[in-house]
Design a protein around this motif. Structure first.
Motif, PDB file in Angstrom:
ATOM      1  N   LEU A 213      62.468  13.626 124.923  1.00 22.13           N
ATOM      2  CA  LEU A 213      63.979  13.257 125.457  1.00 22.13           C
ATOM      3  C   LEU A 213      64.047  11.897 125.227  1.00 22.13           C
ATOM      4  O   LEU A 213      64.768  11.312 124.354  1.00 22.13           O
ATOM      5  N   PHE A 214      63.000  10.789 125.783  1.00 21.17           N
ATOM      6  CA  PHE A 214      63.278   9.689 125.855  1.00 21.17           C
ATOM      7  C   PHE A 214      62.938   8.961 124.559  1.00 21.17           C
ATOM      8  O   PHE A 214      63.447   7.879 124.240  1.00 21.17           O
ATOM      9  N   PHE A 215      61.844   9.696 123.816  1.00 20.93           N
ATOM     10  CA  PHE A 215      61.560   9.051 122.419  1.00 20.93           C
ATOM     11  C   PHE A 215      62.728   9.123 121.593  1.00 20.93           C
ATOM     12  O   PHE A 215      62.893   8.117 120.875  1.00 20.93           O
ATOM     13  N   LEU A 216      63.443  10.387 121.792  1.00 21.48           N
ATOM     14  CA  LEU A 216      64.785  10.480 120.895  1.00 21.48           C
ATOM     15  C   LEU A 216      65.812   9.398 121.123  1.00 21.48           C
ATOM     16  O   LEU A 216      66.454   8.964 120.338  1.00 21.48           O
ATOM     17  N   LEU A 217      65.902   9.453 122.540  1.00 20.63           N
ATOM     18  CA  LEU A 217      67.180   8.176 122.870  1.00 20.63           C
ATOM     19  C   LEU A 217      66.773   7.000 122.386  1.00 20.63           C
ATOM     20  O   LEU A 217      67.542   6.216 122.157  1.00 20.63           O
TER      21      LEU A 217
END
Length: 227
Positions: A213-217
């Motif tokens: 999730l944080f990688f995508l964001l």
């Protein structure tokens, strides 16, 4: 005719910079010499903003996406982002809200407009764009900065699938480093509801773990991620 303007943002340098740019508008557009612009004041926190709105006539609010929120006996002191835009639209239906944001993500822009904002411009905007924005507000028009408008017209990517305003708020606060418990208190939601919003957002974005999730964001630059 006088247009009354308030500037609200968590960062002092942004507030003062925008105020100065607004005051210099007559040098860019001579038509403003025939139209008085009154800077009512600037605000860093929700209580400061609401005090200005309650005690002064205000036509246009240049509103930062984030304010200096804090927990107090007044729940309004914790409002910012999409939640604050919705509250302001209900309380001040005639107020023209222009979002000043560092976020260029189409999902956030759509959510801000759907929640009641009349305009959306980036922190990197110039005086000419600010002049066009204020002119549009005076004419009861909607204004989106051209570069941002182009992003709205592009096909949605995996990182830009339709998120609800609550899902956006939860993700934004997670990126600021708040825990689910802190987010539940700030948004007046249960821990279970916060977790549900997060999981639904993850499902829409096609990710299965917090790391993903944080990688995508980070890759989509939907929000600034606290380190």
């Amino acid at each position: 005719m006088t247009t009354h303007i308030v500037v609200a943002d968590e960062h002092t340098i942004i507030r003062r910079g925008v105020v100065l740019m607004v005051k210099n508008l007559p040098e860019i557009n001579p038509n403003f010499n025939h139209h008085t612009i009154n800077i009512v004041g600037d605000a860093a926190s929700p209580p400061e903003l609401l005090n200005l709105l309650a005690n002064n006539p205000v036509d246009i609010l240049l509103l930062g996406f984030s304010l200096n929120t804090y927990k107090s006996q007044t729940p309004l002191s914790e409002l910012d982002g999409i939640t604050l835009i919705k509250w302001l639209r209900n309380q001040y239906p005639q107020l023209k809200i222009v979002v000043l944001s560092p976020y260029n993500n189409a999902n956030i822009i759509r959510s801000a407009l759907d929640s009641g904002a009349s305009g959306y411009i980036n922190h990197n905007t110039c005086e000419k764009v600010l002049e066009r924005t204020i002119t549009a507000m005076m004419n009861n028009e909607t204004y989106i900065e051209k570069s941002l408008l182009n992003s709205l017209l592009q096909p949605a990517t995996r990182g830009e699938r339709e998120l609800s305003s609550r899902e956006i708020d939860v993700l934004r606060l997670l990126c600021k480093g708040l825990s689910p418990a802190a987010i539940s208190g700030k948004l007046n939601l249960s821990n279970k509801t916060v977790s549900a919003h997060k999981l639904r957002a993850m499902e829409k974005l096609g990710v299965a773990s917090d790391c993903h999730l944080f990688f995508l964001l980070s890759q989509t630059q939907m929000f600034d991620i606290a380190i």
